[in-house]
Design a protein around this motif. Structure first.
Motif, mmCIF file in Angstrom:
data_model
loop_
_atom_site.group_PDB
_atom_site.id
_atom_site.type_symbol
_atom_site.label_atom_id
_atom_site.label_comp_id
_atom_site.label_asym_id
_atom_site.label_seq_id
_atom_site.Cartn_x
_atom_site.Cartn_y
_atom_site.Cartn_z
ATOM 1 N N GLU A 38 17.091 -2.398 -0.023
ATOM 2 C CA GLU A 38 17.312 -3.293 -1.444
ATOM 3 C C GLU A 38 16.147 -4.096 -1.924
ATOM 4 O OE1 GLU A 38 16.959 -2.436 -5.780
ATOM 5 O OE2 GLU A 38 17.224 -1.392 -4.140
ATOM 6 N N LEU A 39 16.734 -4.823 -0.718
ATOM 7 C CA LEU A 39 16.622 -6.561 -0.178
ATOM 8 C C LEU A 39 14.484 -7.057 -0.418
ATOM 9 C CD1 LEU A 39 19.358 -8.102 2.003
ATOM 10 C CD2 LEU A 39 18.247 -8.932 -0.515
ATOM 11 N N VAL A 40 14.152 -5.960 0.303
ATOM 12 C CA VAL A 40 13.312 -6.011 0.524
ATOM 13 C C VAL A 40 11.880 -4.946 -0.966
ATOM 14 C CG1 VAL A 40 11.368 -4.379 1.513
ATOM 15 C CG2 VAL A 40 12.684 -5.538 3.363
ATOM 16 N N ARG A 41 12.736 -4.263 -1.060
ATOM 17 C CA ARG A 41 12.590 -4.438 -2.757
ATOM 18 C C ARG A 41 11.842 -5.268 -3.432
ATOM 19 N NH1 ARG A 41 15.664 0.445 -1.721
ATOM 20 N NH2 ARG A 41 13.758 3.053 -2.061
ATOM 21 N N MET A 42 13.576 -5.955 -3.641
ATOM 22 C CA MET A 42 13.819 -7.415 -4.473
ATOM 23 C C MET A 42 12.376 -7.903 -4.091
ATOM 24 S SD MET A 42 17.394 -6.318 -4.981
ATOM 25 C CE MET A 42 18.029 -8.488 -6.027
ATOM 26 N N ALA A 43 12.019 -8.396 -3.065
ATOM 27 C CA ALA A 43 11.189 -9.793 -2.074
ATOM 28 C C ALA A 43 10.026 -8.921 -2.356
ATOM 29 C CB ALA A 43 11.903 -9.436 -1.332
ATOM 30 N N VAL A 44 10.158 -7.495 -2.865
ATOM 31 C CA VAL A 44 7.740 -7.990 -2.983
ATOM 32 C C VAL A 44 7.627 -8.531 -3.565
ATOM 33 C CG1 VAL A 44 6.469 -5.999 -3.805
ATOM 34 C CG2 VAL A 44 8.330 -5.320 -1.943
ATOM 35 N N PRO A 45 7.707 -8.616 -4.893
ATOM 36 C CA PRO A 45 7.301 -9.076 -6.142
ATOM 37 C C PRO A 45 7.522 -10.798 -6.267
ATOM 38 C CG PRO A 45 9.513 -8.045 -7.121
ATOM 39 C CD PRO A 45 8.772 -7.929 -5.517
ATOM 40 N N ARG A 46 8.602 -10.953 -5.697
ATOM 41 C CA ARG A 46 8.608 -12.912 -5.034
ATOM 42 C C ARG A 46 8.621 -13.688 -3.941
ATOM 43 N NH1 ARG A 46 14.207 -13.477 -8.014
ATOM 44 N NH2 ARG A 46 14.305 -15.373 -7.306
ATOM 45 N N ALA A 59 2.536 -4.197 4.066
ATOM 46 C CA ALA A 59 2.828 -3.929 3.153
ATOM 47 C C ALA A 59 3.486 -4.659 2.144
ATOM 48 C CB ALA A 59 4.336 -2.835 3.431
ATOM 49 N N LEU A 60 4.365 -5.747 2.460
ATOM 50 C CA LEU A 60 4.316 -6.584 1.740
ATOM 51 C C LEU A 60 2.847 -7.453 0.952
ATOM 52 C CD1 LEU A 60 7.605 -8.483 3.758
ATOM 53 C CD2 LEU A 60 7.549 -7.358 1.780
ATOM 54 N N GLU A 61 1.808 -7.380 1.889
ATOM 55 C CA GLU A 61 0.789 -8.542 0.816
ATOM 56 C C GLU A 61 -0.252 -7.677 0.254
ATOM 57 O OE1 GLU A 61 -1.087 -9.473 4.935
ATOM 58 O OE2 GLU A 61 -0.245 -11.107 5.037
ATOM 59 N N ALA A 62 0.540 -5.780 0.770
ATOM 60 C CA ALA A 62 -0.314 -5.617 -0.468
ATOM 61 C C ALA A 62 0.519 -5.329 -1.392
ATOM 62 C CB ALA A 62 -0.850 -4.077 0.078
ATOM 63 N N ARG A 63 1.710 -5.224 -1.678
ATOM 64 C CA ARG A 63 3.330 -5.526 -2.663
ATOM 65 C C ARG A 63 3.306 -4.402 -2.935
ATOM 66 N NH1 ARG A 63 4.296 -10.941 -3.475
ATOM 67 N NH2 ARG A 63 2.730 -11.512 -4.513
ATOM 68 N N ASP A 64 3.073 -3.676 -2.031
ATOM 69 C CA ASP A 64 3.954 -1.629 -2.124
ATOM 70 C C ASP A 64 5.115 -2.099 -1.504
ATOM 71 O OD1 ASP A 64 3.987 1.069 -1.132
ATOM 72 O OD2 ASP A 64 2.169 1.293 -0.493
ATOM 73 N N ALA A 65 6.078 -1.218 -2.250
ATOM 74 C CA ALA A 65 7.574 -1.768 -2.029
ATOM 75 C C ALA A 65 7.783 -0.552 -1.075
ATOM 76 C CB ALA A 65 8.416 -1.696 -3.145
ATOM 77 N N GLU A 66 7.638 0.173 -1.257
ATOM 78 C CA GLU A 66 7.755 2.135 -0.846
ATOM 79 C C GLU A 66 7.194 1.339 0.909
ATOM 80 O OE1 GLU A 66 10.274 3.514 -2.272
ATOM 81 O OE2 GLU A 66 9.857 2.614 -3.619
ATOM 82 N N ALA A 67 6.328 1.045 0.904
ATOM 83 C CA ALA A 67 5.825 1.376 2.524
ATOM 84 C C ALA A 67 6.242 0.496 2.706
ATOM 85 C CB ALA A 67 4.161 1.270 2.152
ATOM 86 N N ALA A 68 6.637 -1.450 2.464
ATOM 87 C CA ALA A 68 7.676 -1.597 2.465
ATOM 88 C C ALA A 68 9.195 -1.429 3.250
ATOM 89 C CB ALA A 68 7.808 -3.041 2.124
ATOM 90 N N VAL A 69 10.080 -0.805 2.708
ATOM 91 C CA VAL A 69 10.898 -0.490 3.247
ATOM 92 C C VAL A 69 10.827 0.946 4.487
ATOM 93 C CG1 VAL A 69 12.906 0.877 1.995
ATOM 94 C CG2 VAL A 69 11.890 -0.613 0.669
ATOM 95 N N ARG A 70 9.563 1.781 3.706
ATOM 96 C CA ARG A 70 9.683 2.088 5.457
ATOM 97 C C ARG A 70 9.328 2.146 6.962
ATOM 98 N NH1 ARG A 70 5.928 5.184 1.288
ATOM 99 N NH2 ARG A 70 4.568 4.143 2.596
#
Length: 243
Positions: A109-117, A208-219
């Protein structure tokens, strides 16, 4: 004697993994030092920590140590034992499963929140941290095992700090502290198997973070967390089979 006054003279018994602390806010400083040591795997699962040895090592009296151990016990990072001592919890398959599940949920959940920030500057920091961690893994020994733990911690908390959650961040800090014995156990496994490394999951997470892809980042995060736990579980089962 003032319960927070430092004890003069050198410690009778030094406890590896701890540093001496100063006078200001001793209870907090003792707690912070023990938390740091637990988080980075300075203590082995099942290790008994005696209050007097801890107090001597950190140069404080028994009282702030007792209070810190009690606080850590309520956070499930230690177990209070008889005769002024505490024990680092044993690693069991049930505890591994529970910790891995909790960490994936909260940290995901923290990763999802961090993606756009996260910013390009943050991505550069994450890449530098991962490269340094990769170098430390390539020369893994007792000294660099501690370094990989600290670099891994910095990497993850760079991301989690960007999430901006004052509620979730203390929870994940507690989970990392409870995972300390697992950090130590996995470092031993990585040291025995130089071909193993968790760093490739970091690179996937950064992409994944650079691509702003939250689901890939969480995986990628889940793969990173569960790899070490799976290695420990496999090692425990092999040891039980050998017995």
């Amino acid at each position: 004697m003032d319960s927070t006054s430092p004890i003069a003279g050198p410690p009778d018994t030094a406890v590896p993994g701890l540093a001496r602390v100063g006078r200001a806010s001793l209870q907090t400083r003792v707690y912070d030092e023990l938390t740091r040591s637990l988080t980075h795997g300075a203590f082995a699962a099942g290790q008994v920590l005696r209050m007097q040895a801890l107090a001597d090592t950190m140069g404080v009296s028994i009282m702030p140590v007792r209070e810190a151990l009690g606080r850590l016990a309520t956070e499930r990072a230690l177990e209070i034992m008889p005769n002024r001592s505490a024990r680092v919890p044993l690693i069991t398959e049930e505890r591994l499963t529970d910790l891995a599940r909790a960490r994936c949920l909260v940290e995901g959940e923290l990763v999802r929140m961090a993606v756009p920030r996260l910013t390009p500057e943050d991505w550069a920091v994450l890449r530098a941290q991962t490269a340094e961690c990769e170098t430390a893994f390539n020369r893994l020994d007792e000294e660099h095992a501690s370094q990989t733990s600290q670099l891994n911690h910095q990497f993850h908390f760079t991301i989690y700090g960007a999430a901006g959650s004052d509620v979730l961040l203390p929870i994940v800090r507690s989970l990392w502290m409870q995972s300390g014995p697992c950090v130590r156990a996995s470092a031993i496994i990585y040291g025995r198997n130089p071909s193993l490394t968790a760093v490739h999951h970091h690179w996937a997470l950064i992409e994944a973070l650079e691509a702003r892809d939250a689901e890939a980042a969480v995986r990628a995060l889940h793969a990173d967390i569960t790899q070490s736990f799976a290695l420990i579980r496999e090692d425990m089962r092999k040891a039980a089979g050998d017995g």
